[in-house]
Design a protein around this motif. Structure first.
Motif, PDB file in Angstrom:
ATOM      1  N   SER A   1       0.874 -23.552  -3.000  1.00  0.00           N
ATOM      2  CA  SER A   1      -0.445 -23.168  -3.486  1.00  0.00           C
ATOM      3  C   SER A   1      -0.990 -21.974  -2.713  1.00  0.00           C
ATOM      4  O   SER A   1      -0.954 -21.946  -1.471  1.00  0.00           O
ATOM      5  N   TRP A   2      -1.489 -20.978  -3.452  1.00  0.00           N
ATOM      6  CA  TRP A   2      -2.029 -19.759  -2.836  1.00  0.00           C
ATOM      7  C   TRP A   2      -3.093 -19.176  -3.746  1.00  0.00           C
ATOM      8  O   TRP A   2      -2.921 -19.133  -4.969  1.00  0.00           O
ATOM      9  N   THR A   3      -4.214 -18.729  -3.183  1.00  0.00           N
ATOM     10  CA  THR A   3      -5.316 -18.190  -3.956  1.00  0.00           C
ATOM     11  C   THR A   3      -5.180 -16.679  -4.091  1.00  0.00           C
ATOM     12  O   THR A   3      -5.084 -15.970  -3.088  1.00  0.00           O
ATOM     13  N   PHE A   4      -5.185 -16.192  -5.331  1.00  0.00           N
ATOM     14  CA  PHE A   4      -5.001 -14.763  -5.594  1.00  0.00           C
ATOM     15  C   PHE A   4      -6.349 -14.044  -5.569  1.00  0.00           C
ATOM     16  O   PHE A   4      -6.837 -13.567  -6.583  1.00  0.00           O
ATOM     17  N   SER A   5      -6.932 -13.942  -4.393  1.00  0.00           N
ATOM     18  CA  SER A   5      -8.160 -13.177  -4.212  1.00  0.00           C
ATOM     19  C   SER A   5      -7.822 -11.829  -3.579  1.00  0.00           C
ATOM     20  O   SER A   5      -6.744 -11.647  -2.988  1.00  0.00           O
ATOM     21  N   GLU A   6      -8.746 -10.894  -3.701  1.00  0.00           N
ATOM     22  CA  GLU A   6      -8.507  -9.566  -3.134  1.00  0.00           C
ATOM     23  C   GLU A   6      -8.339  -9.631  -1.627  1.00  0.00           C
ATOM     24  O   GLU A   6      -7.469  -8.959  -1.056  1.00  0.00           O
ATOM     25  N   GLU A   7      -9.146 -10.446  -0.954  1.00  0.00           N
ATOM     26  CA  GLU A   7      -9.057 -10.566   0.499  1.00  0.00           C
ATOM     27  C   GLU A   7      -7.705 -11.129   0.921  1.00  0.00           C
ATOM     28  O   GLU A   7      -7.098 -10.650   1.898  1.00  0.00           O
ATOM     29  N   ASN A   8      -7.209 -12.130   0.209  1.00  0.00           N
ATOM     30  CA  ASN A   8      -5.920 -12.722   0.557  1.00  0.00           C
ATOM     31  C   ASN A   8      -4.777 -11.738   0.380  1.00  0.00           C
ATOM     32  O   ASN A   8      -3.852 -11.681   1.202  1.00  0.00           O
ATOM     33  N   VAL A   9      -4.807 -10.968  -0.709  1.00  0.00           N
ATOM     34  CA  VAL A   9      -3.742  -9.992  -0.947  1.00  0.00           C
ATOM     35  C   VAL A   9      -3.742  -8.923   0.143  1.00  0.00           C
ATOM     36  O   VAL A   9      -2.692  -8.557   0.681  1.00  0.00           O
ATOM     37  N   ILE A  10      -4.919  -8.413   0.493  1.00  0.00           N
ATOM     38  CA  ILE A  10      -5.013  -7.380   1.531  1.00  0.00           C
ATOM     39  C   ILE A  10      -4.507  -7.908   2.864  1.00  0.00           C
ATOM     40  O   ILE A  10      -3.764  -7.222   3.587  1.00  0.00           O
ATOM     41  N   ARG A  11      -4.869  -9.144   3.204  1.00  0.00           N
ATOM     42  CA  ARG A  11      -4.472  -9.707   4.489  1.00  0.00           C
ATOM     43  C   ARG A  11      -2.985 -10.065   4.519  1.00  0.00           C
ATOM     44  O   ARG A  11      -2.262  -9.688   5.454  1.00  0.00           O
ATOM     45  N   GLU A  12      -2.500 -10.783   3.509  1.00  0.00           N
ATOM     46  CA  GLU A  12      -1.122 -11.262   3.521  1.00  0.00           C
ATOM     47  C   GLU A  12      -0.113 -10.128   3.417  1.00  0.00           C
ATOM     48  O   GLU A  12       0.946 -10.167   4.044  1.00  0.00           O
ATOM     49  N   PHE A  13      -0.426  -9.102   2.633  1.00  0.00           N
ATOM     50  CA  PHE A  13       0.509  -7.992   2.441  1.00  0.00           C
ATOM     51  C   PHE A  13       0.226  -6.823   3.378  1.00  0.00           C
ATOM     52  O   PHE A  13       0.883  -5.781   3.268  1.00  0.00           O
ATOM     53  N   ASN A  14      -0.740  -6.976   4.284  1.00  0.00           N
ATOM     54  CA  ASN A  14      -1.076  -5.906   5.242  1.00  0.00           C
ATOM     55  C   ASN A  14      -1.268  -4.565   4.537  1.00  0.00           C
ATOM     56  O   ASN A  14      -0.678  -3.546   4.921  1.00  0.00           O
ATOM     57  N   LEU A  15      -2.101  -4.572   3.503  1.00  0.00           N
ATOM     58  CA  LEU A  15      -2.244  -3.373   2.686  1.00  0.00           C
ATOM     59  C   LEU A  15      -2.813  -2.199   3.468  1.00  0.00           C
ATOM     60  O   LEU A  15      -2.407  -1.040   3.236  1.00  0.00           O
ATOM     61  N   ASN A  16      -3.743  -2.454   4.372  1.00  0.00           N
ATOM     62  CA  ASN A  16      -4.309  -1.350   5.149  1.00  0.00           C
ATOM     63  C   ASN A  16      -3.238  -0.668   6.000  1.00  0.00           C
ATOM     64  O   ASN A  16      -3.158   0.564   6.063  1.00  0.00           O
ATOM     65  N   GLU A  17      -2.398  -1.479   6.632  1.00  0.00           N
ATOM     66  CA  GLU A  17      -1.314  -0.924   7.452  1.00  0.00           C
ATOM     67  C   GLU A  17      -0.268  -0.230   6.580  1.00  0.00           C
ATOM     68  O   GLU A  17       0.217   0.861   6.916  1.00  0.00           O
ATOM     69  N   LEU A  18       0.099  -0.848   5.454  1.00  0.00           N
ATOM     70  CA  LEU A  18       1.060  -0.220   4.542  1.00  0.00           C
ATOM     71  C   LEU A  18       0.543   1.110   4.020  1.00  0.00           C
ATOM     72  O   LEU A  18       1.309   2.083   3.904  1.00  0.00           O
ATOM     73  N   TYR A  19      -0.736   1.167   3.722  1.00  0.00           N
ATOM     74  CA  TYR A  19      -1.326   2.394   3.195  1.00  0.00           C
ATOM     75  C   TYR A  19      -1.287   3.517   4.226  1.00  0.00           C
ATOM     76  O   TYR A  19      -0.943   4.670   3.904  1.00  0.00           O
ATOM     77  N   GLN A  20      -1.617   3.197   5.479  1.00  0.00           N
ATOM     78  CA  GLN A  20      -1.587   4.216   6.519  1.00  0.00           C
ATOM     79  C   GLN A  20      -0.159   4.712   6.778  1.00  0.00           C
ATOM     80  O   GLN A  20       0.077   5.917   6.945  1.00  0.00           O
ATOM     81  N   LYS A  21       0.814   3.796   6.805  1.00  0.00           N
ATOM     82  CA  LYS A  21       2.207   4.203   7.004  1.00  0.00           C
ATOM     83  C   LYS A  21       2.712   5.037   5.834  1.00  0.00           C
ATOM     84  O   LYS A  21       3.427   6.026   6.028  1.00  0.00           O
ATOM     85  N   ALA A  22       2.336   4.662   4.622  1.00  0.00           N
ATOM     86  CA  ALA A  22       2.776   5.402   3.442  1.00  0.00           C
ATOM     87  C   ALA A  22       2.213   6.805   3.433  1.00  0.00           C
ATOM     88  O   ALA A  22       2.888   7.762   3.036  1.00  0.00           O
ATOM     89  N   LYS A  23       0.971   6.971   3.867  1.00  0.00           N
ATOM     90  CA  LYS A  23       0.380   8.306   3.920  1.00  0.00           C
ATOM     91  C   LYS A  23       1.093   9.191   4.934  1.00  0.00           C
ATOM     92  O   LYS A  23       1.344  10.367   4.679  1.00  0.00           O
ATOM     93  N   LYS A  24       1.441   8.618   6.100  1.00  0.00           N
ATOM     94  CA  LYS A  24       2.130   9.407   7.127  1.00  0.00           C
ATOM     95  C   LYS A  24       3.520   9.825   6.657  1.00  0.00           C
ATOM     96  O   LYS A  24       3.966  10.948   6.912  1.00  0.00           O
ATOM     97  N   GLN A  25       4.230   8.929   5.970  1.00  0.00           N
ATOM     98  CA  GLN A  25       5.568   9.248   5.491  1.00  0.00           C
ATOM     99  C   GLN A  25       5.548  10.273   4.364  1.00  0.00           C
ATOM    100  O   GLN A  25       6.480  11.060   4.215  1.00  0.00           O
ATOM    101  N   SER A  26       4.486  10.284   3.583  1.00  0.00           N
ATOM    102  CA  SER A  26       4.439  11.178   2.424  1.00  0.00           C
ATOM    103  C   SER A  26       3.916  12.558   2.764  1.00  0.00           C
ATOM    104  O   SER A  26       4.069  13.484   1.973  1.00  0.00           O
ATOM    105  N   LYS A  27       3.333  12.757   3.947  1.00  0.00           N
ATOM    106  CA  LYS A  27       2.752  14.056   4.278  1.00  0.00           C
ATOM    107  C   LYS A  27       3.773  15.195   4.280  1.00  0.00           C
ATOM    108  O   LYS A  27       3.503  16.273   3.778  1.00  0.00           O
ATOM    109  N   PRO A  28       4.985  15.007   4.846  1.00  0.00           N
ATOM    110  CA  PRO A  28       5.942  16.112   4.809  1.00  0.00           C
ATOM    111  C   PRO A  28       6.343  16.524   3.410  1.00  0.00           C
ATOM    112  O   PRO A  28       6.767  17.657   3.197  1.00  0.00           O
ATOM    113  N   ARG A  29       6.241  15.638   2.430  1.00  0.00           N
ATOM    114  CA  ARG A  29       6.654  15.953   1.072  1.00  0.00           C
ATOM    115  C   ARG A  29       5.526  16.557   0.253  1.00  0.00           C
ATOM    116  O   ARG A  29       5.736  17.042  -0.847  1.00  0.00           O
ATOM    117  N   GLU A  30       4.309  16.510   0.770  1.00  0.00           N
ATOM    118  CA  GLU A  30       3.177  17.015   0.018  1.00  0.00           C
ATOM    119  C   GLU A  30       2.983  18.492   0.268  1.00  0.00           C
ATOM    120  O   GLU A  30       3.176  18.997   1.372  1.00  0.00           O
TER     121      GLU A  30
END
Length: 233
Positions: free
Chosen positions: A180-209
């Motif tokens: 059982s798991w609740t599909f709320s926005e807060e749970n998705v952000i916390r469980e998938f570490n979206l803030n950290e993933l977003y920051q890493k993705a931006k750093k990796q994509s900068k050389p290609r931009e």
């Protein structure tokens, strides 16, 4: 006995609403179990009235389906042939893919939440996708997502990094049942570490931009080569 039936169904509604994350879900549960209570009471009064009411509920359920989410989003929709191709196209891109079915009320409730997350966190190194496992049954088999009417695996969110699954929610226990798991926005952000993933993705994509990076909301408004909305689809 009628009061006992109403009290019992009220308790079920309260338990069911503990997992609800939107007002629409709360109201939907109340109406659904109210129909159940009415059907039981009609059958106790007169079996003919109970059969008539039950028939009307079935007709209403089959003809008046809940509307699908048609708001803004930054999501790419996959078919059974394109999902593997897209995941393997660029291993530097991280994907969060929702496996859903249009007939699932939980998927319909989660649709605006997932769309909002895609608008906030989409960037060249982090993409959001969806695939209808109710339509593409071979995809559900390939990624081990059950589509039975009683399943608790819909929706399923899977995180793909380097083209490989690294995490999914809800999790599956040793007996093959969904935890059982609740599909709320807060749970998705916390469980998938979206803030950290977003920051890493931006750093990796900068050389290609070639130019300065725009915020995700601005990119969504302007359009993005790797995403498509329902209207574009």
């Amino acid at each position: 006995r009628e009061v006992e039936i109403l009290m019992f169904l009220s308790a079920i509604v309260m338990m069911k609403n503990r997992r609800s994350i939107t007002v629409e879900q709360h109201i939907g549960n109340i109406f659904m179990f109210s129909k159940v209570a009415n059907a039981i009471l009609f059958f106790r009064l007169d079996i003919r009235m109970g059969l008539l009411y039950l028939t009307l509920c079935i007709v209403f359920l089959m003809t008046c389906k809940p509307p699908l989410y048609m708001g803004p989003e930054y999501i790419k929709y996959f078919s059974d042939k394109t999902i593997d191709e897209e995941l393997d196209r660029d291993k530097r891109v991280t994907w969060i893919v929702e496996f859903f079915a249009n007939w699932s009320s939980e998927c319909q409730s989660f649709a605006p939440i997932f769309a909002d997350l895609s608008l906030k966190y989409n960037c060249p190194g982090l993409h959001f996708g969806k695939v209808d496992v109710g339509r593409y049954t071979d995809v559900s088999t390939r990624y081990k997502v059950s589509t039975s009417p009683l399943t608790k695996q819909l929706p399923t969110l899977i995180l793909f990094q380097g083209g490989t699954e690294t995490m999914r929610r809800p999790q599956i226990d040793k007996k093959g049942r969904a935890v059982s798991w609740t599909f709320s926005e807060e749970n998705v952000i916390r469980e998938f570490n979206l803030n950290e993933l977003y920051q890493k993705a931006k750093k990796q994509s900068k050389p290609r931009e070639e130019g300065p990076e725009e915020p995700p909301a601005v990119q969504a408004a302007a359009g993005h080569p790797h995403g498509e909305t329902k209207k574009e689809k």
